[in-house]
Enzyme design. Sequence first.
Site, PDB file in Angstrom:
ATOM      1  CD  GLU A  91      -3.142  -0.830   2.188  1.00 17.38           C
ATOM      2  OE1 GLU A  91      -2.882  -0.088   3.165  1.00 17.38           O
ATOM      3  OE2 GLU A  91      -4.210  -1.459   2.068  1.00 17.38           O
TER       4      GLU A  91
ATOM      5  CD  GLU B   4      -5.138  -5.229   3.082  1.00 17.51           C
ATOM      6  OE1 GLU B   4      -3.949  -5.532   2.818  1.00 17.51           O
ATOM      7  OE2 GLU B   4      -5.450  -4.338   3.888  1.00 17.51           O
TER       8      GLU B   4
END
Length: 370
Positions: free
Chosen positions: A199, A291
Amino acid sequence: MKDYRVREGDTVVATVTGATAQITGLAASSTHTYTVTARDPSDNESDRSATVTATTQPAGTGTPVAANGQLHVCGVRLCNEHGKEIQLRGMSTHGLQWYYQCLNTASLNALADDWKADVLRISMYIQEDGYETNPRLFTDRVHNLIEQATARGMYAIVDWHMLTPGDPTYNLARAKTFFTEIAQRHNGKNNLLYEIANEPSGVSWSTIRNYAHQLIPVIRQYDPETPILVGTRAWSSLGVSDGASETEVVNNPVNATNIMYTFHFYAASHGTEYLNTLSRAADKIPMFVTEFGTQTSSGDGSNNFTRSQQYLDLMAQKKISWTNWNYSDDERSGAVFTEGTCPNGPFTGTSRLKAAGVWVRDRVRTADDF
């Protein structure tokens, strides 16, 4: 004895010197009857044996890897070795520094056999008491989980879980060291995907793209075939969390082949704008949701199953693969097991699942279209 001949009817389909013969190219769900003869060095042939009849398995049976083999990116989709567009569904681990005890023989058997998961995402944090504190320990944990997934016929996503700091170049040297070892050891496997930046945050897309351009060649010199997943700006939101959109990636993609881009969402926090961004992006670039959660972006709080189902319907329609966060007994609502389930279980069934766990298990178990 010189050799043995295997016949189907009057046709010789195999000639072997040992006690076994492998006959390939058979159609699924088809029945075949064979006889065997033996030949001596003078080519004298024995009478035929009694017949043996066998039926091949239906298409798509067996494990996900047995059904699909080596994956590759075809156009904007993930395809199997036969060129069929597929969707993988499975679970992400929690951080290996905190919840490794949830990843034991019984829990992984449950994930493969009871949940019928296609893929395990192995989330190895870099900071937060992760890889940088003991590279040998955490690399070995990843090696082990790759082998565990492989033994169960599941795909494995090797997740370089960089989070804080959000600039992936901060860990570039570490990433090169780690992925070099992973690619060297596992390049013969056909069940891996490499996620090279979990991320990214606080940096531009050009910074992330440049990081990918430096790391991908390091992997490719050892493993030319495994798909590589590239994180996107603003916590893998395609830039939406920073007020941008998918256009920055669409207009300036990574200069590499056999890659996909990642998108993360939490349904109780991320509504229509995120959903529509994923939908548009998936028509133009290869997307993989590595995710997501049914709750808020903290991985906690109340579940929004209605919004979650909208995302899952979209991902099924557009063959976007996904892994849910997370396969652990963390106290947050997004961890599928109730606290204290690990390490002893039970992991099968629903008796030790939270509401999000019951919901996502049911959807992982939905029949695959392989």
